[in-house]
Each structure stands twice: as C-alpha cells, then as structure tokens.
Design a protein around this motif. Structure first.
Motif, PDB file in Angstrom:
ATOM      1  N   ASN A 211       0.696  -1.242   0.190  1.00 55.51           N
ATOM      2  CA  ASN A 211      -0.158   0.022  -0.049  1.00 55.51           C
ATOM      3  C   ASN A 211       0.807   1.178  -0.044  1.00 55.51           C
ATOM      4  OD1 ASN A 211      -1.895   1.917   0.493  1.00 55.51           O
ATOM      5  ND2 ASN A 211      -2.334   1.453   2.415  1.00 55.51           N
TER       6      ASN A 211
ATOM      7  N   LEU B 168      -7.523   0.047   5.286  1.00 53.43           N
ATOM      8  CA  LEU B 168      -7.058   0.956   4.266  1.00 53.43           C
ATOM      9  C   LEU B 168      -5.724   1.488   4.600  1.00 53.43           C
ATOM     10  CD1 LEU B 168      -9.828   2.879   2.339  1.00 53.43           C
ATOM     11  CD2 LEU B 168      -8.521   0.905   1.613  1.00 53.43           C
TER      12      LEU B 168
ATOM     13  N   LEU C  69      -7.154   1.938  -5.054  1.00 55.38           N
ATOM     14  CA  LEU C  69      -7.611   3.273  -5.056  1.00 55.38           C
ATOM     15  C   LEU C  69      -6.393   4.165  -5.722  1.00 55.38           C
ATOM     16  CD1 LEU C  69      -9.443   3.455  -1.919  1.00 55.38           C
ATOM     17  CD2 LEU C  69     -10.611   3.126  -3.950  1.00 55.38           C
ATOM     18  N   THR C  70      -6.937   5.318  -6.286  1.00 48.94           N
ATOM     19  CA  THR C  70      -5.964   6.564  -6.727  1.00 48.94           C
ATOM     20  C   THR C  70      -5.644   6.969  -5.318  1.00 48.94           C
ATOM     21  OG1 THR C  70      -7.775   7.891  -6.952  1.00 48.94           O
ATOM     22  CG2 THR C  70      -6.983   6.695  -9.045  1.00 48.94           C
ATOM     23  N   LYS C  71      -4.577   7.853  -5.322  1.00 44.52           N
ATOM     24  CA  LYS C  71      -4.371   8.535  -4.131  1.00 44.52           C
ATOM     25  C   LYS C  71      -5.321   9.457  -3.751  1.00 44.52           C
ATOM     26  CE  LYS C  71      -0.614  11.513  -2.288  1.00 44.52           C
ATOM     27  NZ  LYS C  71       0.828  12.389  -2.610  1.00 44.52           N
ATOM     28  N   GLU C  72      -6.016  10.306  -4.637  1.00 45.01           N
ATOM     29  CA  GLU C  72      -7.367  11.238  -4.312  1.00 45.01           C
ATOM     30  C   GLU C  72      -8.167  10.441  -3.462  1.00 45.01           C
ATOM     31  OE1 GLU C  72      -5.529  10.972  -7.147  1.00 45.01           O
ATOM     32  OE2 GLU C  72      -4.652  12.834  -7.067  1.00 45.01           O
ATOM     33  N   LYS C  73      -8.625   9.508  -4.150  1.00 42.82           N
ATOM     34  CA  LYS C  73      -9.824   8.320  -3.807  1.00 42.82           C
ATOM     35  C   LYS C  73      -9.287   7.753  -2.408  1.00 42.82           C
ATOM     36  CE  LYS C  73     -13.995   6.848  -4.279  1.00 42.82           C
ATOM     37  NZ  LYS C  73     -15.252   7.888  -4.259  1.00 42.82           N
ATOM     38  N   PHE C  74      -8.297   7.342  -2.306  1.00 46.16           N
ATOM     39  CA  PHE C  74      -7.846   7.060  -0.948  1.00 46.16           C
ATOM     40  C   PHE C  74      -8.068   8.116   0.036  1.00 46.16           C
ATOM     41  CE2 PHE C  74      -4.552   6.181   2.303  1.00 46.16           C
ATOM     42  CZ  PHE C  74      -4.628   5.027   2.477  1.00 46.16           C
TER      43      PHE C  74
ATOM     44  N   GLU D 163      -9.648  10.596   0.234  1.00 46.92           N
ATOM     45  CA  GLU D 163     -11.374  11.136   0.374  1.00 46.92           C
ATOM     46  C   GLU D 163     -12.099   9.995   1.432  1.00 46.92           C
ATOM     47  OE1 GLU D 163     -15.393  11.166  -2.023  1.00 46.92           O
ATOM     48  OE2 GLU D 163     -13.572  11.354  -3.224  1.00 46.92           O
ATOM     49  N   THR D 164     -11.618   8.620   0.902  1.00 47.92           N
ATOM     50  CA  THR D 164     -12.124   7.500   1.721  1.00 47.92           C
ATOM     51  C   THR D 164     -11.648   7.406   3.230  1.00 47.92           C
ATOM     52  OG1 THR D 164     -12.150   6.196  -0.235  1.00 47.92           O
ATOM     53  CG2 THR D 164     -12.356   5.034   1.785  1.00 47.92           C
TER      54      THR D 164
ATOM     55  N   HIS E 167      -6.088  -2.202  -2.182  1.00 49.54           N
ATOM     56  CA  HIS E 167      -7.369  -1.628  -2.161  1.00 49.54           C
ATOM     57  C   HIS E 167      -7.783  -0.903  -3.900  1.00 49.54           C
ATOM     58  CE1 HIS E 167      -4.648   1.945  -2.298  1.00 49.54           C
ATOM     59  NE2 HIS E 167      -4.211   1.507  -1.099  1.00 49.54           N
TER      60      HIS E 167
ATOM     61  N   TYR F  61       0.508   4.360  -0.058  1.00 44.02           N
ATOM     62  CA  TYR F  61      -0.434   5.497   1.004  1.00 44.02           C
ATOM     63  C   TYR F  61      -0.518   5.448   2.268  1.00 44.02           C
ATOM     64  CZ  TYR F  61      -1.648   6.103  -4.128  1.00 44.02           C
ATOM     65  OH  TYR F  61      -2.013   6.006  -5.608  1.00 44.02           O
TER      66      TYR F  61
END
Length: 217
Positions: free
Chosen positions: A127, A143, A152-157, A159-160, A150, A129
């Motif tokens: 991971n 996460l 996920l993109t960095k931005e989505k990560f 945000e989540t 996961h 991030y």
C-alpha cells in the motif's frame, strides 16, 4: 498389393513425430526419493521499501544439487551450486501483489523432464499510501495497513480515509455523550464528604423548626 499397403502404413507411422521422455525409465523408488527432496525446499521472502513500492527478494533454501528450478511464467531455468549437497537460491527484484511459481525438476538422467513439485509464492500487495498524514492514528484501519489491495487512486484514498475518520469521530462523540455523567452527580461524587454533612445538618434544622411550629400551634 497387400505388401505395398503394409509397407506404406509402416512408413507413415514411422514418419509421425513423437518424443520419448527419459522419465518413463525413472525407477519408482528413485522418483519418490526425488519428490521428497523437492518437498523439503523451504521458501521465504523479504522486501525493501522505496518511495512508493516494495521490492521483494525470494529465498529458497535446502535445494539439493540433483534438482533445478524453472520459473513457470518466463520458463527461466535456475541451477543450484553443484559443488554443495544443498544450496540457498536467492531471487531478487520481484513485485508485490503477484504470485510466482517455480517448477522443480531433477538432473538425474533417468528422471529428467519429470515435474517433481511446484512451489507457489504469493507476495502481499504493498500500500503506497499508508504513510500519508491522513492515516495518522488509524493503524488498525484496513486501508491504512502497509499491505492492502485497495486499488484506489491517491485522491480517492485520501477521500475514503477522511470520510472514515470523520465518521469514527462522530461515533466516538456519541458514545462519549451516552456514557457521560451529569455534572451535578460528578460534582457531588467529588465533594460528597463536604456536601453530605451540610445536607444532613440542613435537613435536621428544617425538621426541628417544623416540629417547633407544630408544637406552638
């Protein structure tokens, strides 16, 4: 005519390509011994973290000199040190999140080409991030684990995880408000040794005055 047909048939059969594997001559007892040697190989891995990924090193130990390995996806062949009875074989620069398979064969002449064992080595997904500030204090959150697939993109990560942090904070506040003791009870519990005598004396005085009035009337 029949002889010509027969001769033609034999010639046709002889022209059909076929391969005879040496393993058909492998003695059963010898094959069992070689399989035991193959199953005795131990596997382990280590990794080094870079900025945004982990690079793995796979180590195979107890590899007997009578054996050799073939990486299944690339068909690369690897031989142990023939000057030692057993060797340790190290494979570097392997990616996280992938599963690698090594087929084990023998150099024994009569058993060559016979697959003895297949080693499967799944590597965990790194991971990139998990060190971000948004994960501070959330070590138990999936996460924010070092190994998390996961996708996920960095931005989505971000945000989540931010949403999770906010929801967790609200839940903790609600739980705290449910279990919080009213101030006046907390105050009494802290100073009861002062308040209790005052209350008793005050009630005593009030009862005394009330009784005195009733006697007067």
């Amino acid at each position: 005519m029949k002889k010509k047909i027969f001769a033609l048939l034999v010639l046709t059969i002889l022209c059909i390509p076929y391969t005879v594997h040496a393993s058909i001559f492998c003695d059963y007892t010898e094959k069992v011994r070689l399989k035991n040697l193959a199953s005795n190989i131990n596997k382990s891995y280590d990794y080094v973290e870079t900025e945004d990924k982990a690079i793995f090193k796979i180590t195979l130990s107890n590899v007997y000199k009578e054996l050799y390995l073939k990486r299944k996806d690339t068909e690369e062949v690897f031989y142990p040190n023939s000057n030692q009875a057993m060797s340790e074989m190290v494979f570097e620069n392997y990616e996280s999140g992938k599963s690698y398979a090594f087929e084990i064969y023998t150099t024994h002449v009569d058993c060559e080409g016979d697959l003895l064992e297949t080693l499967y080595i799944p590597l965990p997904t790194y991971n990139p991030y998990y060190k971000l500030p948004v994960c501070a204090g959330l070590d138990d959150y999936d996460l924010c684990s070092k190994w998390s697939n996961h996708g996920l993109t960095k931005e989505k990560f971000i945000e989540t995880v931010t949403n999770y942090r906010n929801e967790k904070g609200q839940e903790e506040e609600q739980e705290e408000s449910k279990t919080q003791i009213p101030y006046w009870i907390e105050f009494y519990a802290r100073y009861y040794y002062i308040l209790l005598p005052i209350i008793i004396i005050g009630l005593g005085i009030a009862i005394y005055k009330l009784n005195k009035k009733e006697t007067f009337f």
